[in-house]
Design an enzyme around this catalytic site. Structure first.
Site, PDB file in Angstrom:
ATOM      1  N   LYS A  10      25.157  33.530  50.800  1.00 26.76           N
ATOM      2  CA  LYS A  10      24.612  32.857  49.471  1.00 26.76           C
ATOM      3  C   LYS A  10      23.878  31.460  50.148  1.00 26.76           C
ATOM      4  CE  LYS A  10      29.022  30.520  49.722  1.00 26.76           C
ATOM      5  NZ  LYS A  10      30.470  30.258  49.314  1.00 26.76           N
ATOM      6  N   ARG A  35      40.109  26.355  41.491  1.00 32.53           N
ATOM      7  CA  ARG A  35      38.854  26.651  41.036  1.00 32.53           C
ATOM      8  C   ARG A  35      38.622  27.757  40.122  1.00 32.53           C
ATOM      9  NH1 ARG A  35      34.392  26.409  45.947  1.00 32.53           N
ATOM     10  NH2 ARG A  35      35.476  28.437  46.237  1.00 32.53           N
ATOM     11  N   TYR A  75      12.243   0.670  56.539  1.00 34.61           N
ATOM     12  CA  TYR A  75      12.580   0.109  55.291  1.00 34.61           C
ATOM     13  C   TYR A  75      13.719  -0.605  55.359  1.00 34.61           C
ATOM     14  CZ  TYR A  75       9.503   3.400  52.701  1.00 34.61           C
ATOM     15  OH  TYR A  75       8.377   4.039  52.262  1.00 34.61           O
ATOM     16  N   MET A 125      11.288   9.310  54.026  1.00 32.09           N
ATOM     17  CA  MET A 125      11.177  10.663  53.228  1.00 32.09           C
ATOM     18  C   MET A 125      10.606  11.531  54.254  1.00 32.09           C
ATOM     19  SD  MET A 125       8.941  11.640  49.898  1.00 32.09           S
ATOM     20  CE  MET A 125       9.720  10.715  48.670  1.00 32.09           C
TER      21      MET A 125
HETATM   22  C1  PLP Z   1      31.217  30.768  50.503  1.00 30.33           C
HETATM   23  C2  PLP Z   1      32.408  31.422  50.470  1.00 30.33           C
HETATM   24  C3  PLP Z   1      33.072  31.991  51.534  1.00 30.33           C
HETATM   25  C4  PLP Z   1      32.589  31.736  53.066  1.00 30.33           C
HETATM   26  O1  PLP Z   1      33.009  30.585  53.404  1.00 30.33           O
HETATM   27  P1  PLP Z   1      32.939  29.621  55.043  1.00 30.33           P
HETATM   28  O2  PLP Z   1      33.677  28.487  54.589  1.00 30.33           O
HETATM   29  O3  PLP Z   1      31.497  29.464  54.817  1.00 30.33           O
HETATM   30  O4  PLP Z   1      33.090  30.800  55.610  1.00 30.33           O
HETATM   31  C5  PLP Z   1      34.001  32.830  51.447  1.00 30.33           C
HETATM   32  N1  PLP Z   1      34.504  33.121  50.511  1.00 30.33           N
HETATM   33  C6  PLP Z   1      33.910  32.825  49.291  1.00 30.33           C
HETATM   34  C7  PLP Z   1      34.781  33.084  47.770  1.00 30.33           C
HETATM   35  C8  PLP Z   1      33.213  31.633  49.196  1.00 30.33           C
HETATM   36  O5  PLP Z   1      32.704  31.430  48.041  1.00 30.33           O
END
Ligand code: PLP
Length: 358
Positions: free
Chosen positions: A34, A130, A254, A302
């Site tokens: 992702k 969540r 800066y 930046m």
């Molecule tokens: C992002 C995600 C993972 C992977 O998590 P990591 O900590 O990067 O291994 C696994 N399961 C779900 C549901 C996620 O959203």
């Protein structure tokens, strides 16, 4: 050409995937790619892994469609399922696997006309609070999916909130909630993310979901023997584009946040927060120049940042600088900048990615 670039080592990615396999005997592993493979480039990472991966996981259908458009045929799980019911047509058309985490999604499936039955990963809220179904709704939801006639296969899943804390009992508590909720159901299960793959070998999982570990970063704060075998995939590097000698008492950058305590030699590097380097990295954050470790000085701007060359006489104009990678671990910089490697990787932008090892 501006010398900032992110080198992506696809051989290391494959090594880390194999380590996830090795740490999960008998399980299949969905490579979590992702968010553009945590900044590493989802299409290239999927292509590099496709021959061996059991499938991929992404956050949404837009990410999944990008993979299909690039020719990826492997299974792809949508980790949040659909956001709107009208995505179901595309989910069926492209054979995406679909998480169901809420009752409204269940109802949408019941009401949809689907051309082919779906593969659903039914998500339980086992304590992270969540997304995921409440334990009391879990078995009824399972039965409703079966009864809908629109589902070919159901995988039972949940997600850990604190698996990165190796001496915390919360993951075991979540497993107990999951086991109680799925009692009597004979379906495959999926619980383990990277910290659970590496650190919780006794937690069952027919499917594991490694993310951050694929990119070579440890999810733990403390040293861990399996995590020590991960190979960093991304090396963020640039070059020194200007060198200056300053007497004691001179401000750098800066806000004059750093003032030379002694005569110093300073290198300016073509890298800044617009590239995703964390603006909150403090003076003293580690960097590598000409193969030597040294430190960041003053505020990150930046497009540029300043580093200390005083004790690195071999470094000069044009020297290569590693911001994170195989020497300066992203986890180390993340700790210095009060963030996590996930965010460092995901924030990468503007910098061209250069791939090797495919
Ligand atoms: C992002 C995600 C993972 C992977 O998590 P990591 O900590 O990067 O291994 C696994 N399961 C779900 C549901 C996620 O959203």
């Amino acid at each position: 050409m501006r010398p900032a670039r992110a080198l992506i080592d696809l051989q290391a990615l494959r090594h880390n995937y194999q380590l996830a396999r090795e740490a999960s005997p008998g399980a299949r592993a969905l490579a979590v790619i992702k968010a553009d493979a945590y900044g590493h480039g989802a299409v290239r990472c999927a292509q590099a892994l496709e021959a061996e991966a059991d499938g991929f996981a992404v956050a949404c259908i837009e990410e999944a469609l990008e993979l299909r458009a690039a020719g990826i045929r492997a299974p792809i799980l949508l980790l949040e399922g659909f956001f709107e019911a009208d995505e179901l047509d595309l989910i069926v058309e492209h054979d995406f696997w679909c998480v169901v985490h809420s009752l409204w999604q269940l109802e949408a499936i019941e009401q949809a006309t689907v051309a082919k039955p779906l593969t659903v990963w039914l998500k339980l809220d086992s304590g992270m609070h969540r997304v995921g179904l409440h334990p009391k709704d879990y078995q009824p939801a399972y039965q409703r999916l079966l009864a809908s006639g629109k589902v070919a296969k159901i995988v039972l899943m949940s997600h850990f909130a604190r698996a990165d804390e190796l001496s915390c009992s919360r993951s075991d508590e979540q497993v107990a909630v999951f086991e109680a909720a799925r009692q009597g159901l004979s379906a495959e299960i999926s619980l383990r993310n990277s910290p659970a793959v590496l650190g919780w070998p006794n937690i069952p999982s027919d499917w594991v979901r490694p993310g951050i570990m694929l990119y070579g970063s440890t999810p733990f704060e403390e040293p861990h023997p399996l995590a020590a075998r991960l190979q960093p995939v991304m090396t963020l590097e640039s070059k020194v584009i200007c060198v200056r000698e300053l007497p004691a008492g001179e401000p750098v950058g800066y806000g004059a946040k750093f003032v030379t305590p002694r005569p110093m030699r300073i290198g300016v590097v073509a890298m800044g927060y617009a590239d995703g380097y964390p603006r909150h990295a403090p003076t003293g954050a580690p960097v590598l120049v000409a193969g030597q470790r040294t430190q960041l000085l003053g505020r990150v701007s930046m497009d540029m940042l300043c580093i200390d060359l005083t004790d690195v006489p071999e470094a000069g104009l044009g020297s290569t600088v590693e911001l994170w990678g195989k020497n300066i671990l992203a986890s180390e910089l993340a700790a210095a900048a009060d963030t996590i490697p996930y965010q460092l990787f995901c924030n990468l932008r503007r910098v061209p990615r250069v791939y090797s090892g495919d």
